[in-house]
Design a protein around this motif. Structure first.
Motif, PDB file in Angstrom:
ATOM      1  N   ALA A 370       0.822  -1.214   0.000  1.00  0.00           N
ATOM      2  CA  ALA A 370       0.000   0.000   0.000  1.00  0.00           C
ATOM      3  C   ALA A 370       0.853   1.260   0.000  1.00  0.00           C
ATOM      4  CB  ALA A 370      -0.927  -0.008   1.212  1.00  0.00           C
ATOM      5  N   ARG A 371       2.078   1.175   0.538  1.00  0.00           N
ATOM      6  CA  ARG A 371       2.968   2.336   0.554  1.00  0.00           C
ATOM      7  C   ARG A 371       3.832   2.428  -0.698  1.00  0.00           C
ATOM      8  NH1 ARG A 371       3.818   4.518   5.631  1.00  0.00           N
ATOM      9  NH2 ARG A 371       5.048   6.059   4.510  1.00  0.00           N
ATOM     10  N   GLY A 372       3.571   1.550  -1.676  1.00  0.00           N
ATOM     11  CA  GLY A 372       4.278   1.641  -2.953  1.00  0.00           C
ATOM     12  C   GLY A 372       5.559   0.849  -3.030  1.00  0.00           C
ATOM     13  N   VAL A 373       5.725  -0.175  -2.175  1.00  0.00           N
ATOM     14  CA  VAL A 373       6.922  -1.012  -2.196  1.00  0.00           C
ATOM     15  C   VAL A 373       6.612  -2.302  -2.956  1.00  0.00           C
ATOM     16  CG1 VAL A 373       8.652  -2.251  -0.834  1.00  0.00           C
ATOM     17  CG2 VAL A 373       7.710  -0.078   0.007  1.00  0.00           C
ATOM     18  N   ALA A 374       7.304  -2.533  -4.041  1.00  0.00           N
ATOM     19  CA  ALA A 374       7.147  -3.762  -4.821  1.00  0.00           C
ATOM     20  C   ALA A 374       8.310  -4.696  -4.506  1.00  0.00           C
ATOM     21  CB  ALA A 374       7.111  -3.455  -6.317  1.00  0.00           C
ATOM     22  N   HIS A 375       8.053  -5.983  -4.624  1.00  0.00           N
ATOM     23  CA  HIS A 375       9.053  -6.990  -4.247  1.00  0.00           C
ATOM     24  C   HIS A 375       9.172  -8.020  -5.352  1.00  0.00           C
ATOM     25  CE1 HIS A 375       9.631 -11.047  -2.119  1.00  0.00           C
ATOM     26  NE2 HIS A 375      10.830 -10.529  -2.303  1.00  0.00           N
ATOM     27  N   LEU A 376      10.362  -8.112  -5.936  1.00  0.00           N
ATOM     28  CA  LEU A 376      10.662  -9.122  -6.946  1.00  0.00           C
ATOM     29  C   LEU A 376      11.467 -10.222  -6.281  1.00  0.00           C
ATOM     30  CD1 LEU A 376      10.623 -10.121  -9.850  1.00  0.00           C
ATOM     31  CD2 LEU A 376      12.620  -8.682 -10.312  1.00  0.00           C
ATOM     32  N   SER A 377      10.825 -11.356  -6.037  1.00  0.00           N
ATOM     33  CA  SER A 377      11.428 -12.416  -5.246  1.00  0.00           C
ATOM     34  C   SER A 377      12.634 -13.036  -5.932  1.00  0.00           C
ATOM     35  CB  SER A 377      10.396 -13.510  -4.954  1.00  0.00           C
ATOM     36  OG  SER A 377      10.996 -14.610  -4.311  1.00  0.00           O
ATOM     37  N   GLY A 378      13.615 -13.433  -5.122  1.00  0.00           N
ATOM     38  CA  GLY A 378      14.777 -14.119  -5.650  1.00  0.00           C
ATOM     39  C   GLY A 378      14.575 -15.615  -5.787  1.00  0.00           C
ATOM     40  N   ASP A 379      13.425 -16.125  -5.362  1.00  0.00           N
ATOM     41  CA  ASP A 379      13.128 -17.554  -5.454  1.00  0.00           C
ATOM     42  C   ASP A 379      11.724 -17.702  -6.019  1.00  0.00           C
ATOM     43  OD1 ASP A 379      12.818 -20.250  -5.237  1.00  0.00           O
ATOM     44  OD2 ASP A 379      13.381 -20.397  -3.131  1.00  0.00           O
ATOM     45  N   ARG A 380      11.624 -17.683  -7.348  1.00  0.00           N
ATOM     46  CA  ARG A 380      10.307 -17.692  -7.979  1.00  0.00           C
ATOM     47  C   ARG A 380       9.561 -18.991  -7.720  1.00  0.00           C
ATOM     48  NH1 ARG A 380      13.939 -17.732 -12.350  1.00  0.00           N
ATOM     49  NH2 ARG A 380      14.149 -19.775 -13.322  1.00  0.00           N
ATOM     50  N   GLU A 381      10.277 -20.097  -7.465  1.00  0.00           N
ATOM     51  CA  GLU A 381       9.618 -21.377  -7.258  1.00  0.00           C
ATOM     52  C   GLU A 381       8.818 -21.391  -5.969  1.00  0.00           C
ATOM     53  OE1 GLU A 381      12.045 -24.960  -8.002  1.00  0.00           O
ATOM     54  OE2 GLU A 381      13.626 -23.541  -8.481  1.00  0.00           O
ATOM     55  N   ARG A 382       9.409 -20.864  -4.882  1.00  0.00           N
ATOM     56  CA  ARG A 382       8.779 -20.973  -3.580  1.00  0.00           C
ATOM     57  C   ARG A 382       8.031 -19.726  -3.148  1.00  0.00           C
ATOM     58  NH1 ARG A 382      12.946 -23.467   0.695  1.00  0.00           N
ATOM     59  NH2 ARG A 382      14.069 -21.540   0.227  1.00  0.00           N
ATOM     60  N   ALA A 383       8.441 -18.555  -3.644  1.00  0.00           N
ATOM     61  CA  ALA A 383       7.858 -17.327  -3.125  1.00  0.00           C
ATOM     62  C   ALA A 383       7.378 -16.356  -4.199  1.00  0.00           C
ATOM     63  CB  ALA A 383       8.887 -16.614  -2.230  1.00  0.00           C
TER      64      ALA A 383
END
Length: 545
Positions: A370-383
């Protein structure tokens, strides 16, 4: 020497296929004028075809690997590389084609994983195949006929320790695989394949999660295996690695073989043209960041428990301003996973705070989003992704009922979601361009593109990007890098957490190292050896954990 008990030698030979564990038969292999003197080839795949529904994954692909060579397989994401080696490993049954192993024809209608192992084919997969609840030792012994009927922990541990010492590949012992980092799981996979002594060893992007030092240690191992007569198939998107280790290179494009060339007779530009079907434009000189804006992301005395003592976060202080990329370099297992989970809102810190635009944020996934923080996970399989969901569904995973792009008066707008999915597929070059295709059926690189598209399409105020180009080919990695730079130039703050030192150095306006859970400044103008000393915790001033 005392004679063996009756039948003992025969049983030992049966268990090991007539050779010692982790060893390879001294078959004739030599080099003269750049040519390999091995006959017949270790592997010959000819005219292989495979369709998945309406999509052709392979269209008459060929691959010939000589015993005693490292043979690189190169191609864009979705070119068919993994499908082709899965045919060799007995995991995919082709619609047409021929396979010979060691000069003997194989009936592909009856060729499965067990038959592949018996034929001497070993494979290290791009995605982990370890049993999550088992330790490294248990995983190496599991389904291994040579390990015997009963599991012997002491003997298994001694065998793994010997392998680790021999190949210089570290994987924690006595720890469940589900608790290992991505890099540690990959190293355990490599150890398992080497332990079983395959005559043909397939490595599907084995270096994607290894540090530069570990890569430098692994490549001579592959040369050593080839020198002993093993045929090594090496899949990688990194042209410098391929040119350093491979004897020959086969290039696939859209399921078809473009050609096979001797490594010494080609260069990176020619390989890029073969792989992409066009010239890869030179990367424009990266201009320095414009005048930096206010601090958009700040860590204040952040502490968090870790999976191990050396990965716990300790008093992290970091500021990322609008219009800059701050790189966080480090060797996998030094707190990257813990830092990522805190910034994703799924690990609660024990002390300190995270601020966005000057204000503390409750550390939860929804509050950060909601505060505009996006997260590109380093483990696409699990997260990062849900394999059973479609591309369209994964692109909407983080949307909520109050997202006006996809919800009208509390009701889901399916047509708006479909338009969004089609736009992302086109903008990010996701192959095949099918919004309804399950993400689990995509190549690793295209799956990563789905995750990248979801996070970057919203043009977030702050982006936490963890290993954003892991598993991507050179063209796709270039595309992601350009997108990150464009996002920075548009005024976003980007925290780039990466185990790829080259990536950190190429993209970052400032860089720090994460060493045993602490942030350590990287000296300006330092060479790679000096930076490597910092990452290993050997530089002056780097406190021990």
């Amino acid at each position: 020497m005392e004679p063996r008990a009756r039948g003992e030698g025969a049983r030992a030979r049966a268990r090991s296929g007539g050779r010692g564990r982790g060893a390879h038969p001294p078959r004739r292999a030599g080099r003269a004028a750049g040519r390999l003197l091995t006959l017949p080839p270790a592997v010959r795949l000819a005219g292989v075809e495979k369709r998945f529904g309406a999509r052709a994954a392979l269209e008459g692909a060929d691959l010939v690997v000589a015993a005693g060579e490292v043979h690189a397989l190169l191609g864009e994401n979705g070119a068919g590389k993994t499908t082709l080696v899965n045919v060799l490993a007995g995991l995919v049954r082709p619609d047409a084609g021929r396979l010979e192993i060691g000069g003997r024809a194989v009936d592909l209608r009856r060729f499965g994983p067990r038959a592949a192992r018996v034929a001497g084919v070993g494979m290290v997969h791009q995605h982990s195949t370890l049993v999550p609840a088992f330790t490294v030792e248990e995983n190496l012994a599991f389904a291994d006929p040579a390990a015997g009927r009963w599991f012997r922990p002491r003997a298994a541990r001694a065998r793994v320790e010997a392998l680790r010492a021999r190949y210089g590949l570290d994987a924690p012992l006595g720890v469940r695989a589900e608790s290992l980092s991505v890099g540690q799981r990959q190293r355990a996979e490599i150890l398992r394949a080497l332990d079983r002594g395959a005559r043909v060893l397939v490595l599907d992007e084995p270096t994607a999660v290894l540090t530069p030092g570990e890569v430098r240690a692994l490549l001579p191992v592959l040369r050593q295996l080839a020198a002993s007569g093993c045929g090594v198939v090496f899949i990688s998107h990194k042209l410098d690695e391929i040119r350093a280790v491979a004897d020959r290179i086969t290039v696939l494009r859209r399921g078809r073989g473009v050609g096979t060339v001797a490594t010494a007779a080609t260069d990176a530009r020619s390989l890029g043209r073969m792989m992409l079907g066009r010239e890869l434009d030179a990367l424009a000189p990266r201009r320095a960041a414009a005048a930096r804006g206010p601090v958009l992301l700040a860590l204040r005395g952040l502490c968090a428990p870790g999976l191990r003592e050396g990965s716990a976060l300790r008093d992290l202080e970091l500021e990322v301003r609008a219009g800059e990329i701050v790189g966080v370099a480090g060797i996998d297992g030094n707190g990257q996973r813990e830092l990522e989970e805190v910034l994703a809102g799924v690990r609660r810190p024990s002390a300190g705070s995270v601020e966005v635009a000057g204000a503390p944020v409750p550390l939860g996934a929804r509050a950060l989003r909601a505060r505009g923080v996006a997260h590109l996970s380093g483990d696409r399989e699990r997260a990062g992704l849900v394999a059973a969901m479609s591309v369209a569904e994964n692109l909407l995973l983080k949307a909520t009922w109050d997202d006006r792009r996809f919800f009208r008066r509390g009701r889901f707008d399916a047509e708006a979601a479909a338009r969004h999915a089609r736009a992302c597929i086109e903008a990010f070059g996701i192959v095949p361009p099918d919004p309804e295709r399950a993400v689990g059926l995509l190549s690793g690189g295209n799956a990563q593109k789905v995750a990248v598209a979801r996070e970057l399409a919203e043009r977030p105020r702050v982006l936490v990007a963890v290993n954003p180009t892991r598993g991507l080919d050179v063209g796709s990695a270039r595309f992601v890098h350009e997108r990150l730079l464009a996002l920075r130039d548009a005024g976003s703050a980007i925290a780039l957490v990466s185990t790829e030192l080259d990536e950190v150095l190429a993209l970052s306006d400032r860089a720090v190292a994460l060493v045993r859970g602490r942030l350590v400044p990287l000296p300006d103008g330092a060479d790679r050896d000096a930076i490597g000393a910092v990452l290993l915790g050997e530089a002056p001033g780097v406190a021990a954990a």
